[in-house]
Each structure stands twice: as C-alpha cells, then as structure tokens.
Motif scaffolding. Structure first.
Motif, PDB file in Angstrom:
ATOM      1  N   ALA A 172      -1.493  -1.842  -4.535  1.00  0.00           N
ATOM      2  CA  ALA A 172      -1.645  -2.295  -3.155  1.00  0.00           C
ATOM      3  C   ALA A 172      -0.432  -1.918  -2.321  1.00  0.00           C
ATOM      4  CB  ALA A 172      -1.865  -3.803  -3.134  1.00  0.00           C
ATOM      5  N   ARG A 173       0.759  -2.073  -2.897  1.00  0.00           N
ATOM      6  CA  ARG A 173       1.969  -1.708  -2.147  1.00  0.00           C
ATOM      7  C   ARG A 173       2.006  -0.211  -1.879  1.00  0.00           C
ATOM      8  NH1 ARG A 173       8.149  -3.908  -2.654  1.00  0.00           N
ATOM      9  NH2 ARG A 173       9.038  -2.443  -1.160  1.00  0.00           N
ATOM     10  N   ALA A 174       1.597   0.594  -2.836  1.00  0.00           N
ATOM     11  CA  ALA A 174       1.568   2.042  -2.621  1.00  0.00           C
ATOM     12  C   ALA A 174       0.611   2.411  -1.491  1.00  0.00           C
ATOM     13  CB  ALA A 174       1.174   2.751  -3.913  1.00  0.00           C
ATOM     14  N   ARG A 232       0.061   4.120   4.157  1.00  0.00           N
ATOM     15  CA  ARG A 232      -0.560   3.976   5.479  1.00  0.00           C
ATOM     16  C   ARG A 232       0.505   3.791   6.558  1.00  0.00           C
ATOM     17  NH1 ARG A 232      -5.249   3.580   7.844  1.00  0.00           N
ATOM     18  NH2 ARG A 232      -6.321   3.758   5.837  1.00  0.00           N
ATOM     19  N   LEU A 233       1.522   2.993   6.291  1.00  0.00           N
ATOM     20  CA  LEU A 233       2.595   2.827   7.269  1.00  0.00           C
ATOM     21  C   LEU A 233       3.252   4.169   7.607  1.00  0.00           C
ATOM     22  CD1 LEU A 233       4.238  -0.405   5.818  1.00  0.00           C
ATOM     23  CD2 LEU A 233       3.109  -0.231   8.044  1.00  0.00           C
ATOM     24  N   ALA A 234       3.488   4.973   6.589  1.00  0.00           N
ATOM     25  CA  ALA A 234       4.115   6.283   6.814  1.00  0.00           C
ATOM     26  C   ALA A 234       3.200   7.198   7.620  1.00  0.00           C
ATOM     27  CB  ALA A 234       4.472   6.925   5.479  1.00  0.00           C
ATOM     28  N   ALA A 235       1.897   7.178   7.317  1.00  0.00           N
ATOM     29  CA  ALA A 235       0.957   8.041   8.028  1.00  0.00           C
ATOM     30  C   ALA A 235       0.825   7.634   9.491  1.00  0.00           C
ATOM     31  CB  ALA A 235      -0.402   7.995   7.332  1.00  0.00           C
ATOM     32  N   VAL A 236       0.756   6.337   9.744  1.00  0.00           N
ATOM     33  CA  VAL A 236       0.657   5.868  11.123  1.00  0.00           C
ATOM     34  C   VAL A 236       1.936   6.202  11.880  1.00  0.00           C
ATOM     35  CG1 VAL A 236       0.463   3.814  12.588  1.00  0.00           C
ATOM     36  CG2 VAL A 236      -1.021   4.060  10.589  1.00  0.00           C
ATOM     37  N   ASP A 237       3.076   6.075  11.244  1.00  0.00           N
ATOM     38  CA  ASP A 237       4.337   6.413  11.895  1.00  0.00           C
ATOM     39  C   ASP A 237       4.368   7.885  12.286  1.00  0.00           C
ATOM     40  OD1 ASP A 237       7.050   5.419  12.641  1.00  0.00           O
ATOM     41  OD2 ASP A 237       7.695   6.973  11.243  1.00  0.00           O
ATOM     42  N   ARG A 238       3.929   8.763  11.388  1.00  0.00           N
ATOM     43  CA  ARG A 238       3.915  10.202  11.700  1.00  0.00           C
ATOM     44  C   ARG A 238       2.978  10.512  12.853  1.00  0.00           C
ATOM     45  NH1 ARG A 238       3.813  10.552   6.030  1.00  0.00           N
ATOM     46  NH2 ARG A 238       1.547  10.883   6.066  1.00  0.00           N
ATOM     47  N   ALA A 239       1.894   9.767  12.958  1.00  0.00           N
ATOM     48  CA  ALA A 239       0.910  10.049  14.002  1.00  0.00           C
ATOM     49  C   ALA A 239       1.253   9.366  15.323  1.00  0.00           C
ATOM     50  CB  ALA A 239      -0.479   9.607  13.534  1.00  0.00           C
ATOM     51  N   CYS A 240       1.721   8.138  15.276  1.00  0.00           N
ATOM     52  CA  CYS A 240       1.728   7.281  16.469  1.00  0.00           C
ATOM     53  C   CYS A 240       3.094   6.878  17.000  1.00  0.00           C
ATOM     54  CB  CYS A 240       0.932   6.004  16.175  1.00  0.00           C
ATOM     55  SG  CYS A 240      -0.759   6.274  15.615  1.00  0.00           S
ATOM     56  N   SER A 241       4.183   7.215  16.308  1.00  0.00           N
ATOM     57  CA  SER A 241       5.485   6.741  16.746  1.00  0.00           C
ATOM     58  C   SER A 241       5.939   7.439  18.026  1.00  0.00           C
ATOM     59  CB  SER A 241       6.532   6.974  15.651  1.00  0.00           C
ATOM     60  OG  SER A 241       7.831   6.625  16.126  1.00  0.00           O
ATOM     61  N   ARG A 242       6.438   6.655  18.966  1.00  0.00           N
ATOM     62  CA  ARG A 242       7.040   7.265  20.159  1.00  0.00           C
ATOM     63  C   ARG A 242       8.544   7.443  19.994  1.00  0.00           C
ATOM     64  NH1 ARG A 242       9.257   3.707  23.937  1.00  0.00           N
ATOM     65  NH2 ARG A 242       9.042   1.502  23.416  1.00  0.00           N
ATOM     66  N   PHE A 243       9.060   7.074  18.803  1.00  0.00           N
ATOM     67  CA  PHE A 243      10.476   7.243  18.521  1.00  0.00           C
ATOM     68  C   PHE A 243      10.762   8.494  17.692  1.00  0.00           C
ATOM     69  CE2 PHE A 243      10.304   2.377  18.488  1.00  0.00           C
ATOM     70  CZ  PHE A 243      10.449   2.318  19.864  1.00  0.00           C
ATOM     71  N   ARG A 301      -6.589  -2.240   8.896  1.00  0.00           N
ATOM     72  CA  ARG A 301      -7.033  -1.111   8.077  1.00  0.00           C
ATOM     73  C   ARG A 301      -6.452  -1.184   6.673  1.00  0.00           C
ATOM     74  NH1 ARG A 301      -9.071   3.618  10.241  1.00  0.00           N
ATOM     75  NH2 ARG A 301      -9.178   4.129   8.022  1.00  0.00           N
ATOM     76  N   ALA A 302      -5.185  -1.562   6.588  1.00  0.00           N
ATOM     77  CA  ALA A 302      -4.538  -1.628   5.274  1.00  0.00           C
ATOM     78  C   ALA A 302      -5.140  -2.725   4.414  1.00  0.00           C
ATOM     79  CB  ALA A 302      -3.033  -1.843   5.439  1.00  0.00           C
ATOM     80  N   ALA A 303      -5.342  -3.918   4.978  1.00  0.00           N
ATOM     81  CA  ALA A 303      -5.920  -5.013   4.198  1.00  0.00           C
ATOM     82  C   ALA A 303      -7.310  -4.655   3.697  1.00  0.00           C
ATOM     83  CB  ALA A 303      -5.965  -6.286   5.048  1.00  0.00           C
ATOM     84  N   ALA A 304      -8.129  -4.063   4.571  1.00  0.00           N
ATOM     85  CA  ALA A 304      -9.483  -3.679   4.169  1.00  0.00           C
ATOM     86  C   ALA A 304      -9.449  -2.607   3.084  1.00  0.00           C
ATOM     87  CB  ALA A 304     -10.263  -3.183   5.386  1.00  0.00           C
ATOM     88  N   ALA A 357      -6.559  -9.599  -0.166  1.00  0.00           N
ATOM     89  CA  ALA A 357      -5.283  -9.075   0.318  1.00  0.00           C
ATOM     90  C   ALA A 357      -4.920  -9.693   1.660  1.00  0.00           C
ATOM     91  CB  ALA A 357      -5.336  -7.555   0.456  1.00  0.00           C
ATOM     92  N   LEU A 358      -3.637  -9.929   1.822  1.00  0.00           N
ATOM     93  CA  LEU A 358      -3.056 -10.314   3.110  1.00  0.00           C
ATOM     94  C   LEU A 358      -1.980  -9.292   3.449  1.00  0.00           C
ATOM     95  CD1 LEU A 358      -1.863 -13.711   4.471  1.00  0.00           C
ATOM     96  CD2 LEU A 358      -0.207 -11.830   4.272  1.00  0.00           C
TER      97      LEU A 358
END
Length: 318
Positions: A41-43, A48-59, A166-169, A179-180
């Motif tokens: 679950a952690r993996a 997902r956090l890394a993928a969203v960051d690559r796609a959506c980060s404004r930083f 998305r991650a919990a699902a 999952a929480l």
C-alpha cells in the motif's frame, strides 16, 4: 455522502497498520486493515504522489502543468493524469460557482507563494489586487488544454483531496483491504472499514495524530467517503510585511476575508469535501446556508473560536 459519526472509544480497538511521512510539505498518513498489506500500500501511494507531482506541481519547472503555463494562448498536449486533474478542478469550480478556481496561480505567485512554503521569500511589495482569468477561460479538450495568455494554473485546492481519493481506492482494489489516506489532513477511505470505523481527528492545524488532542480538537469516525478541512491558519506567510494565507478569493486574487479559521466537511468523496470546505472559507458567513442546502455534515470554527455545525455533524467528543 460520507458517513461521519461520533467517536466511541469502545468501538475503536482494531488491528490496523499505520505509516507516516512527509510529502508535498504535508504530513501523509496511510492506514490499512491488514498489516501484511502495508508495504504494498505504501509503494502504491508513494508512486501516485510522485506521478501527481510530476504532472501537476506548479513548483517544478519540468512538470506538465509548467508546460501548460508556458504555452498559454495555444493548445498544449497533456497526459491522462493532468487531464483528469484539470477536469476535477473545473468540476470543483462549476459546483462551487467559481469559489474554487484553478486559474489563481498568477495571484498565488504575486503573493510570493511560488515555491514550497518553507522557502517563500517575504519580499518587500505588499499584496495587491490581482483578479484571475476565471475557470471558464480554461479549455480542456481530451488530451490537450488551452489557457489565456498570462494565466497560470494552480490545482492546489483539489489535487490533495483527489489524490487521496484515487490512492485509497487503488490500494483497496489492489490489496483487498480497507485503506485510509490522509494528505495534509484531507482524508479518504475505501474498502472495508475496521470495526467501529476510521478514527479521524479534526482540528485547526494538522498535527501529529498520535499526540494528545488539543482543547479545540474533535474526533469523529468515518466509514466511507472522505473528510477535508480548509482554513486560514495552517499555510500562512508574510508578504511585504503583511500576513497572508493560501485560500484566495478568485474575484479579487487576494486571501479570502477571514470569517472561519477552519471549515471541515464530510462528503461522498474527499474531493467533494475539499471543494465544499474551501468554498465555505471563501464565502464567509454565507457558507452556512449554502452548506445546509447541500446537506453536507460540516463543522465551522469562527475567528473567535466559536464552533458552528450543520448537516448532521456529530455532537462534540474528544
């Protein structure tokens, strides 16, 4: 609508496994109902956090979102993850009548919030009126998007809650356990809940969920859906000697006038909860009849500390 209940301590003995870490300058908490499923679950959540960051980060200068900003005025191709994130942000804007608007990126930058919060430069220029282009100017056509020249996007109002959903699902579907996922206090649950449900603390500033609860904290129980808290206390900084916060009124481009220091909402998804809680902060006192009309359980804490609840939010308990 999410099922949110009073915390009953006698119901909360359950074998769950928990992991905590920091991402996106937020505290991340992952809990699953089977300890054996925690590594997988952690993996999944980390990926997902890394993928969203690559796609959506404004930083990040190399993010897909940065490419959209750089290509303002013309069509820019986007991948499926950013396309979905944009669709979610535009839906939130529509449902909130524009109180939650993804075109506030330029206004955020003008306030100095153009990098991780702990690196923000206070600058010398105080905040100035900087109206945004408005969500209706964003054109999303499948795998391409076009924004007006000079516009910068910010998906911060919806990206955390959508990612939690998305991650919990995904974790529940792939591991078969409950999952929480909590990202900066935006909480989504999926799969079979533990006996008694998921115990969630609601407070003004996201802190250590294992630390003793403060006098203003409340604990509730979730069995499905999500819960999100928006407020003006957690992400604050100074700009030109003026203290500002990250919840902007899109009509002015300035921080929303504080009526509520925090608003917590439960809904059928964390995304919907986050949309409603952010819009409530922007709406101020007008949020009360709006939330009541939606029938969403909500807890609003005024600047003076007074607590108002609506929509069947459970009675106070610690």
């Amino acid at each position: 609508m999410s099922t949110v209940q009073r915390d009953r301590a006698a119901q909360l003995e359950r074998p769950v496994a928990v992991a905590d870490w920091t991402a996106w300058t937020c505290r991340v908490r992952l809990a699953v109902t089977d300890p054996a499923a925690l590594p997988a679950a952690r993996a999944l959540l980390t990926a997902r956090l890394a993928a969203v960051d690559r796609a959506c980060s404004r930083f990040r200068a190399d993010s897909e979102l940065a490419a959209v900003d750089a290509g303002a005025g013309r069509w820019t191709p986007v991948g499926p993850l950013l396309a979905e994130a944009l669709a979610v942000a535009l839906r939130a804007a529509r449902l909130s009548d524009g109180d939650v608007d993804p075109t506030v990126g330029g206004a955020m930058t003008a306030l100095g919030y153009d990098r991780d919060l702990d690196l923000v430069d206070p600058g010398q220029v105080p905040p100035v009126l900087s109206p945004v282009a408005g969500w209706g100017t964003v054109e999303l056509d499948g795998d391409r998007v076009r924004i007006p020249w000079g516009t910068r996007l910010d998906l911060g109002a919806t990206a955390k809650s959508w990612t939690a959903d998305r991650a919990a699902a995904d974790i529940a579907a792939r591991t078969g356990v409950g999952a929480l996922v909590s990202i900066g206090g935006d909480v989504a649950v999926a799969g079979p809940a533990p006996a008694g449900g998921w115990r969630v603390r609601v407070e003004d500033v996201t802190g250590d969920p294992d630390a003793p609860a403060g006098p203003d904290a409340q604990v509730v129980v979730l069995t499905d859906g999500g819960l999100a808290t928006s407020g003006t206390r957690a992400r604050r900084w100074r700009r030109g000697g003026v203290e500002v916060h990250h919840v902007l009124d899109p009509r002015t481009g300035l921080p929303a006038t504080p009526a509520w220091r925090t608003v917590s909402v439960a809904a059928a998804s964390c995304t919907d909860a986050g949309t409603a809680s952010t819009a409530a902060v922007v709406r101020g006192r007008a949020a009360l009849p709006w939330l009541a009309g939606l029938g969403l359980p909500a807890r609003l804490v005024g600047e003076d500390g007074d607590v108002v609840t609506t929509g069947g939010w459970p009675a106070w308990t610690c």
